[in-house]
Scaffold this motif. Sequence first.
Motif, PDB file in Angstrom:
ATOM      1  N   SER A 251       0.845  -1.195   0.000  1.00 55.22           N
ATOM      2  CA  SER A 251       0.000   0.000   0.000  1.00 55.22           C
ATOM      3  C   SER A 251       0.880   1.245   0.000  1.00 55.22           C
ATOM      4  O   SER A 251       1.836   1.355   0.778  1.00 55.22           O
ATOM      5  N   LEU A 252       0.564   2.172  -0.865  1.00 48.93           N
ATOM      6  CA  LEU A 252       1.339   3.415  -0.971  1.00 48.93           C
ATOM      7  C   LEU A 252       0.621   4.499  -0.182  1.00 48.93           C
ATOM      8  O   LEU A 252      -0.196   5.245  -0.706  1.00 48.93           O
ATOM      9  N   GLU A 253       0.887   4.545   1.108  1.00 49.92           N
ATOM     10  CA  GLU A 253       0.143   5.449   1.977  1.00 49.92           C
ATOM     11  C   GLU A 253       0.624   6.892   1.842  1.00 49.92           C
ATOM     12  O   GLU A 253      -0.168   7.826   1.900  1.00 49.92           O
ATOM     13  N   THR A 254       1.913   7.037   1.706  1.00 52.05           N
ATOM     14  CA  THR A 254       2.464   8.396   1.647  1.00 52.05           C
ATOM     15  C   THR A 254       3.364   8.517   0.437  1.00 52.05           C
ATOM     16  O   THR A 254       4.392   7.841   0.368  1.00 52.05           O
ATOM     17  N   THR A 255       2.976   9.362  -0.481  1.00 51.03           N
ATOM     18  CA  THR A 255       3.773   9.562  -1.673  1.00 51.03           C
ATOM     19  C   THR A 255       4.837  10.630  -1.455  1.00 51.03           C
ATOM     20  O   THR A 255       5.992  10.461  -1.826  1.00 51.03           O
ATOM     21  N   PHE A 256       4.441  11.737  -0.843  1.00 48.56           N
ATOM     22  CA  PHE A 256       5.354  12.870  -0.687  1.00 48.56           C
ATOM     23  C   PHE A 256       5.785  13.010   0.770  1.00 48.56           C
ATOM     24  O   PHE A 256       4.977  12.843   1.696  1.00 48.56           O
ATOM     25  N   PRO A 257       7.063  13.318   0.991  1.00 45.33           N
ATOM     26  CA  PRO A 257       7.526  13.553   2.370  1.00 45.33           C
ATOM     27  C   PRO A 257       6.958  14.861   2.906  1.00 45.33           C
ATOM     28  O   PRO A 257       6.485  15.717   2.141  1.00 45.33           O
ATOM     29  N   ASP A 258       7.003  15.025   4.211  1.00 42.19           N
ATOM     30  CA  ASP A 258       6.497  16.260   4.823  1.00 42.19           C
ATOM     31  C   ASP A 258       7.315  17.448   4.341  1.00 42.19           C
ATOM     32  O   ASP A 258       8.536  17.369   4.173  1.00 42.19           O
ATOM     33  N   LYS A 259       6.608  18.564   4.165  1.00 41.92           N
ATOM     34  CA  LYS A 259       7.297  19.785   3.743  1.00 41.92           C
ATOM     35  C   LYS A 259       7.947  20.461   4.943  1.00 41.92           C
ATOM     36  O   LYS A 259       7.713  20.098   6.098  1.00 41.92           O
ATOM     37  N   ALA A 260       8.778  21.466   4.631  1.00 31.97           N
ATOM     38  CA  ALA A 260       9.485  22.192   5.690  1.00 31.97           C
ATOM     39  C   ALA A 260       8.480  22.890   6.592  1.00 31.97           C
ATOM     40  O   ALA A 260       7.516  23.502   6.126  1.00 31.97           O
ATOM     41  N   SER A 261       8.707  22.783   7.896  1.00 34.22           N
ATOM     42  CA  SER A 261       7.791  23.423   8.853  1.00 34.22           C
ATOM     43  C   SER A 261       8.434  24.606   9.562  1.00 34.22           C
ATOM     44  O   SER A 261       7.748  25.504  10.041  1.00 34.22           O
ATOM     45  N   ALA A 262       9.750  24.612   9.646  1.00 28.12           N
ATOM     46  CA  ALA A 262      10.444  25.703  10.336  1.00 28.12           C
ATOM     47  C   ALA A 262      10.411  26.971   9.503  1.00 28.12           C
ATOM     48  O   ALA A 262      10.244  26.946   8.289  1.00 28.12           O
ATOM     49  N   ASP A 263      10.557  28.109  10.173  1.00 28.11           N
ATOM     50  CA  ASP A 263      10.605  29.385   9.471  1.00 28.11           C
ATOM     51  C   ASP A 263      11.835  29.425   8.576  1.00 28.11           C
ATOM     52  O   ASP A 263      12.928  29.020   9.001  1.00 28.11           O
ATOM     53  N   PRO A 264      11.688  29.917   7.349  1.00 29.75           N
ATOM     54  CA  PRO A 264      12.846  29.969   6.441  1.00 29.75           C
ATOM     55  C   PRO A 264      13.918  30.907   6.970  1.00 29.75           C
ATOM     56  O   PRO A 264      13.625  31.960   7.537  1.00 29.75           O
ATOM     57  N   GLY A 265      15.145  30.504   6.797  1.00 24.74           N
ATOM     58  CA  GLY A 265      16.260  31.321   7.255  1.00 24.74           C
ATOM     59  C   GLY A 265      16.881  32.077   6.096  1.00 24.74           C
ATOM     60  O   GLY A 265      16.204  32.490   5.148  1.00 24.74           O
ATOM     61  N   THR A 266      18.191  32.233   6.138  1.00 25.74           N
ATOM     62  CA  THR A 266      18.912  32.940   5.088  1.00 25.74           C
ATOM     63  C   THR A 266      18.807  32.178   3.779  1.00 25.74           C
ATOM     64  O   THR A 266      18.987  30.951   3.747  1.00 25.74           O
TER      65      THR A 266
END
Length: 846
Positions: A251-266
Motif C-alpha cells: 500500500s502506498l500510503e504516503t507519496t510525498f515527504p512532509d514539507k518544511a515546517s520551520a521558518d525559512p532562514g537565510t
Amino acid sequence: MTTTTTTTAMTTDQSAALRLDGIGKSYPGVRALDGVSLELLPGRVHAILGENGAGKSTLVGIAAGSVVPDQGTIDLAGQTHRRLQPGQARAQGLAIVYQTPALAPTLTVVDAVLTLLPADKKPARGNATAWLAGLFTDLGLPIDPGAVVGDLSQREAHLIEIAAALACDPQVLVLDEPTEALGAEETSWLFDKVAELQGRGTAIAYITHRIPEVMSIAQDLTVLRDGRVVGRGDVSEFTADEIVTMIIGRSLETTFPDKASADPGTPVLAVQGLAGPGFRDVSFEVPRGQILGLAGVEGNGQRELLHALGGSGTVQGVVRVNGAEVSIRSHRAATASGVVLLPGDRLGTAMFGNLSIRENVVASALGDAMPVGWTRRAREYELTREAIDDFAVKTATLESTVVSLSGGSQQKVLLARARLANPRVLLVEDPTQGVDAGARVEIYSCLRELASSGVAVVVLSTDAVELEGLCDRVLVLSRGAVAADLRAGEITERAIIGGALLADHATSEAAEEAVATQGAPARGQAPGRRRRRGAMIQPVALLALTGLVALATASRDAAFLQPLNLSQLLLASAVLMLVGLAQLVVVITGGIDLSVGSVVALSGVVVSFHADGGAGALAIGAVLAIAAGAAVGTVNGLLVTRLQVPAVIATLVSSVAVLGLAQVLRPQPGGAAGLDVLNLLGATIATVPVLLVLGLLVTAGMAQVLQHTALGRGLRAVGADAVKANRMGVPVLRTRVIAMAMSGALSAGAGIALFAQTGIGDANSGQALTLASVTVIVIAGVSIFGGSGSAVSVAAAALLLQVITNALAFLSWSIAWQYWIQGIFVIVAAVLPMLARRARMRSGQS
C-alpha cells in the motif's frame, strides 16, 4: 476488484490483434520476463503497468522485434513467430513509439520518418518532404521536415515518432511512456489520436507510470512485477489506489515527504532580475529546507531558465549562493560555484550511457576517487555503494552500463552522482520522468533530504500534482515571465494549471520577443538549414583551395599545366577518389577498412592477367577484380558482424592475407598491358581521363545512394546509433556487411584505375592508399564516429590531396612532405570541429 496471479492462464481470444504467449527473457544476472502472456484486442487500449525493471519495455520490445526472446511465441497478423525483426513487425502492421525516441540523430526528419514507415506506406522520395510537411500540418506539428534529428529536443523527437506511427495506419500501436516529454496540450492531442485509432479498430498497448492516464483512456490492464504477471483485468474494476498497490506490492500510503515546517532562514540561492533567451526579469529565493518548483505550459521559458542557472548560456542578472555572488556564465563556472544541473534528457546530456554505473557515479567526485590521478578501484566501489545505498537500483553489477538500466534506475544513479558531489544548489529537470510509483517515493525523499541538509533544490516538472505535493513554493512562467508565485497553501494543482493558462500580463513587446526566441520549431529549423548550407559549402571550399594550390604551383613552374601532367594528375585523382569513397561507405557506418590498399593491389594483379588479350579479356579481368574486392569486403563484414571482431582488427588481418595472395599471384611486377589496352584505359576527353569521368559518375551515384535511398538512410542510421537504427527497422548486421562489400568493390575499381596509370601488375602497389583514403575522408569532413559524410566532398578532397602531392615535385620539396602534409591535414581536420563545438558550447548554442 479482480486480480489474477502469476499462475493464472491468459484468456484465449482468436480475435486478438497481437498475442504474446509464454514469453521469457534473461540477461546476465537478471530474469527480465518469466512466462509472460498478453493479448491486445482490436479497438481497445491495453495498459501495461509495473515498476521500472518489471519487464514492460522488454516485453513490448520483443513484440516490436528489437529484443530477441529466449522462449515463447508471438502471434501478429495471423502468423506465429519465435522472434521478429523490427522491419518485419512494421510490415505486419505494428508501430511503436519508444520511451527514448528511436531516431538516428544524423538523419533529417524526413529520412527518419521514411525509415520508420513500412514499404507500402512510403511516399515517393521526391515527394517525401512535401508529403511530410502536409502530415505535420494536418497533425498540427510545427516541425521542419528538413531539420536534423540531433538538433531537436526530446519532446520534438517524441512528436515525430508519434507522427510516423500514426502515418503507418497500424493494426497494433505500442506507446511506451509517450507523454513523459509532452505538455498537457500535446497529451490531450495524443489522446484524441488514440481515440481515432480505436474507432478504426487499432489495438493499442499503453505503457505509463501515470495512473490517471490509465483511468482516462485504457480499457484493459496487465501488471508486471519482477518479470511476471501479477494482475490483469478491466480497468473499470480497479481504483487508482488498487492499481498502485498491485504495481509496488504494498500500500502506498504516503507519496510525498512532509514539507518544511520551520521558518525559512537565510536564502541558500537568491536570483535577482535574471534574463536570457526565452525568459526575462525573474527573481526568487530558495531558503534552507525548501524546494522551489518551476511550472508553465511547455515552451514558456521555464526550461531555458533552469538550464541558464546551470550555465548553459549568457544571461543577465545576479545569482547569489549562500550570500556570495557567483558566476553561471558556463557549465564549468556554475559547477565551480556549487550549482549542479540534472537535465531531463538523461542519456542524451546527463550521463555517459556506455560507461558503467560506477564510472557514472564517481564522475562527480574524481578528486576523492583518484586523489593523485590514479584509479583506486576499491575507493570507487566504496563511493559508489555509499552514493546509491538509499536507492534500490536494479542491476546485476556496478559494472553494468547505464544504458542497460531502466529509466527509473538511471534517474537514481543520476541523483546518487549529484548527491556525491555535495552541491550547494541542485537543479532537477523532470525528476520522475519515466519513473515508477515506488521509485518516485525514494526520489522525493532524496530531494527533501537534500533540501533539509542545506541544498537549494529547484525542480522543473510538467506534473502539477508532483509540484503540489513536493514543493514549498512554485513559480509559474508564461511568455518568459513569472505569471504566478504560489506559496504554502496556495500551491494546488488547480492554481498551478490556472496560473499558466489564465495569465494575461505578458502581452508586452518584450514578452512577445521572449516567446519568439524560444519556440521549439526554431531550435530544429535553424541548425538544420545551417547543416545543409555547410554540406554545400564544404566541397566548394575544397575546390577553391585546389584551384589556389594549382595556380600557385603553375606560377612557379608552368610545366605543371602541361596536358601530360594534368592527365596523369587527374588519373591519379580518380584512384584516390575511389578509395576515398570505399573508406567513406564503411566509416559512415561507424567502422573502418584498413584493407583498401591491399584490395587495390589485388585487383591490379587480377587485371594484369587479362591485359594483353584485348578489350574483351580486359572486361573479364575487371569483372573478376571487382568480384574479388566485393568478396574480400563481404568476408570483412562477416568477421565484424558474425564473429564480433572489431573492424580495425578484422580489416587489418584481411589486409595482410589479401596482400599475401597478391604476392603469390605476382611475386614480381609483370603482366604489362598491351598497347590497345593502354589506349583504352588511358582514353581522354580534352585531357580529362575517361576513368576520372567514370569516377565522378560513381561519386554522383554514391551521393544519390547515401542521401536518397533506403540503403543510404540505413548506412547513416547504423553509424549514428546502431541500437536506434535497429529499432527503426534497419537490418544493422546486413547493412554493415553491405557497406564492407561496397568498400571492397570500390577499392577494386581503384585498383583498375591504378593499373591504367602504371600499366603493370604489382602486388606492392597501392599500400600507401590506405592512409590516403583516411586522409581524404577527414579532409572531406566525414565524421570518424559515423553517421554522416558527403560523397561529393570526398571527391573534392581527393582532387585537392592529389594536386598537393603532384605540386610537391614542381616545388622541389622532399617526398616526405607528402606524408607530413597528410598528417597535418588529419590533425587540423580533427581539431577544427572540436574547437567549433567548444565555441558553440561557450556561446550557449549547443
